[in-house]
Motif scaffolding. Structure first.
Motif, PDB file in Angstrom:
ATOM      1  N   GLY A 131       0.800  -1.223   0.000  1.00  0.00           N
ATOM      2  CA  GLY A 131       0.000   0.000   0.000  1.00  0.00           C
ATOM      3  C   GLY A 131       0.830   1.269   0.000  1.00  0.00           C
ATOM      4  O   GLY A 131       0.434   2.258   0.615  1.00  0.00           O
ATOM      5  N   VAL A 132       1.979   1.239  -0.679  1.00  0.00           N
ATOM      6  CA  VAL A 132       2.803   2.446  -0.787  1.00  0.00           C
ATOM      7  C   VAL A 132       2.660   3.033  -2.189  1.00  0.00           C
ATOM      8  O   VAL A 132       2.449   2.307  -3.157  1.00  0.00           O
ATOM      9  N   ALA A 133       2.753   4.364  -2.276  1.00  0.00           N
ATOM     10  CA  ALA A 133       2.480   5.050  -3.529  1.00  0.00           C
ATOM     11  C   ALA A 133       3.691   5.173  -4.455  1.00  0.00           C
ATOM     12  O   ALA A 133       3.553   5.079  -5.666  1.00  0.00           O
ATOM     13  N   ASN A 134       4.867   5.401  -3.890  1.00  0.00           N
ATOM     14  CA  ASN A 134       6.018   5.606  -4.775  1.00  0.00           C
ATOM     15  C   ASN A 134       7.243   4.856  -4.265  1.00  0.00           C
ATOM     16  O   ASN A 134       7.266   4.358  -3.140  1.00  0.00           O
ATOM     17  N   ASP A 135       8.272   4.793  -5.112  1.00  0.00           N
ATOM     18  CA  ASP A 135       9.470   4.019  -4.799  1.00  0.00           C
ATOM     19  C   ASP A 135      10.174   4.495  -3.533  1.00  0.00           C
ATOM     20  O   ASP A 135      10.764   3.697  -2.816  1.00  0.00           O
ATOM     21  N   SER A 136      10.129   5.787  -3.258  1.00  0.00           N
ATOM     22  CA  SER A 136      10.826   6.307  -2.074  1.00  0.00           C
ATOM     23  C   SER A 136      10.201   5.785  -0.777  1.00  0.00           C
ATOM     24  O   SER A 136      10.845   5.788   0.262  1.00  0.00           O
TER      25      SER A 136
ATOM     26  N   LEU B 117       9.077   2.648  -0.541  1.00  0.00           N
ATOM     27  CA  LEU B 117       9.279   1.199  -0.520  1.00  0.00           C
ATOM     28  C   LEU B 117      10.390   0.864   0.474  1.00  0.00           C
ATOM     29  O   LEU B 117      11.525   1.310   0.307  1.00  0.00           O
ATOM     30  N   PRO B 118      10.078   0.076   1.513  1.00  0.00           N
ATOM     31  CA  PRO B 118      11.059  -0.141   2.579  1.00  0.00           C
ATOM     32  C   PRO B 118      12.110  -1.210   2.280  1.00  0.00           C
ATOM     33  O   PRO B 118      12.992  -1.446   3.083  1.00  0.00           O
ATOM     34  N   ILE B 119      12.014  -1.901   1.139  1.00  0.00           N
ATOM     35  CA  ILE B 119      12.972  -2.952   0.819  1.00  0.00           C
ATOM     36  C   ILE B 119      13.692  -2.631  -0.486  1.00  0.00           C
ATOM     37  O   ILE B 119      13.275  -1.759  -1.236  1.00  0.00           O
ATOM     38  N   THR B 120      14.772  -3.346  -0.750  1.00  0.00           N
ATOM     39  CA  THR B 120      15.527  -3.162  -1.984  1.00  0.00           C
ATOM     40  C   THR B 120      15.030  -4.132  -3.037  1.00  0.00           C
ATOM     41  O   THR B 120      14.964  -5.340  -2.800  1.00  0.00           O
ATOM     42  N   VAL B 121      14.679  -3.599  -4.203  1.00  0.00           N
ATOM     43  CA  VAL B 121      14.239  -4.393  -5.342  1.00  0.00           C
ATOM     44  C   VAL B 121      15.062  -3.946  -6.542  1.00  0.00           C
ATOM     45  O   VAL B 121      15.160  -2.753  -6.809  1.00  0.00           O
ATOM     46  N   GLY B 122      15.661  -4.879  -7.262  1.00  0.00           N
ATOM     47  CA  GLY B 122      16.429  -4.487  -8.434  1.00  0.00           C
ATOM     48  C   GLY B 122      16.987  -5.668  -9.196  1.00  0.00           C
ATOM     49  O   GLY B 122      16.711  -6.819  -8.882  1.00  0.00           O
ATOM     50  N   THR B 123      17.789  -5.341 -10.209  1.00  0.00           N
ATOM     51  CA  THR B 123      18.476  -6.365 -10.981  1.00  0.00           C
ATOM     52  C   THR B 123      19.796  -6.700 -10.289  1.00  0.00           C
ATOM     53  O   THR B 123      20.274  -5.943  -9.447  1.00  0.00           O
ATOM     54  N   PHE B 124      20.400  -7.815 -10.669  1.00  0.00           N
ATOM     55  CA  PHE B 124      21.706  -8.163 -10.113  1.00  0.00           C
ATOM     56  C   PHE B 124      22.696  -7.027 -10.360  1.00  0.00           C
ATOM     57  O   PHE B 124      23.422  -6.620  -9.454  1.00  0.00           O
ATOM     58  N   HIS B 125      22.700  -6.508 -11.578  1.00  0.00           N
ATOM     59  CA  HIS B 125      23.632  -5.432 -11.925  1.00  0.00           C
ATOM     60  C   HIS B 125      23.360  -4.183 -11.088  1.00  0.00           C
ATOM     61  O   HIS B 125      24.272  -3.596 -10.503  1.00  0.00           O
ATOM     62  N   GLY B 126      22.117  -3.761 -11.027  1.00  0.00           N
ATOM     63  CA  GLY B 126      21.759  -2.550 -10.299  1.00  0.00           C
ATOM     64  C   GLY B 126      22.064  -2.634  -8.812  1.00  0.00           C
ATOM     65  O   GLY B 126      22.569  -1.685  -8.207  1.00  0.00           O
ATOM     66  N   VAL B 127      21.777  -3.783  -8.220  1.00  0.00           N
ATOM     67  CA  VAL B 127      22.028  -3.958  -6.792  1.00  0.00           C
ATOM     68  C   VAL B 127      23.535  -3.968  -6.519  1.00  0.00           C
ATOM     69  O   VAL B 127      24.002  -3.347  -5.562  1.00  0.00           O
ATOM     70  N   CYS B 128      24.304  -4.626  -7.386  1.00  0.00           N
ATOM     71  CA  CYS B 128      25.765  -4.657  -7.193  1.00  0.00           C
ATOM     72  C   CYS B 128      26.370  -3.268  -7.348  1.00  0.00           C
ATOM     73  O   CYS B 128      27.263  -2.894  -6.577  1.00  0.00           O
ATOM     74  N   VAL B 129      25.894  -2.490  -8.306  1.00  0.00           N
ATOM     75  CA  VAL B 129      26.381  -1.118  -8.466  1.00  0.00           C
ATOM     76  C   VAL B 129      26.086  -0.314  -7.210  1.00  0.00           C
ATOM     77  O   VAL B 129      26.925   0.445  -6.725  1.00  0.00           O
ATOM     78  N   LYS B 130      24.885  -0.506  -6.656  1.00  0.00           N
ATOM     79  CA  LYS B 130      24.505   0.206  -5.430  1.00  0.00           C
ATOM     80  C   LYS B 130      25.422  -0.189  -4.270  1.00  0.00           C
ATOM     81  O   LYS B 130      25.880   0.652  -3.500  1.00  0.00           O
TER      82      LYS B 130
END
Length: 90
Positions: free
Chosen positions: A60-65, A67-80
């Motif tokens: 029930g959240v409206a925007n990505d900011s 969102l309390p968890i990390t969701v992403g691709t392998f590449h995106g998460v590793c870059v982060k």
């Protein structure tokens, strides 16, 4: 109920992997797992965006900011992770 811990879902297209992971996140949060300890990773941006959308709807959240968890691709998460500051050793 599945035990709390790592989960790997391997299945073909259209088999419900995103649904399983989305509901797993909801279950973990209901069980009191801290949101910053939940990481959902997939291979494609399309799949990551769909998972993010479904988790936001489930929580029930409206925007990505919000969102309390990390969701992403392998590449995106590793870059982060690689771009994150390294804590000083004591």
């Amino acid at each position: 109920a599945a035990p709390i811990g790592p989960l790997l879902v391997l299945a073909g297209p259209g088999s419900g992997k995103t649904r399983v992971l989305t509901h797993r996140v909801g279950h973990l949060l209901e069980q009191g797992e801290p949101p910053d300890r939940i990481l959902t990773v997939t291979f494609t941006n399309k799949a990551a965006n769909e998972m993010r959308k479904r988790i936001k709807a489930l929580l029930g959240v409206a925007n990505d900011s919000q969102l309390p968890i990390t969701v992403g691709t392998f590449h995106g998460v590793c870059v982060k992770i690689l771009g994150a500051p390294i804590p000083a050793r004591v």
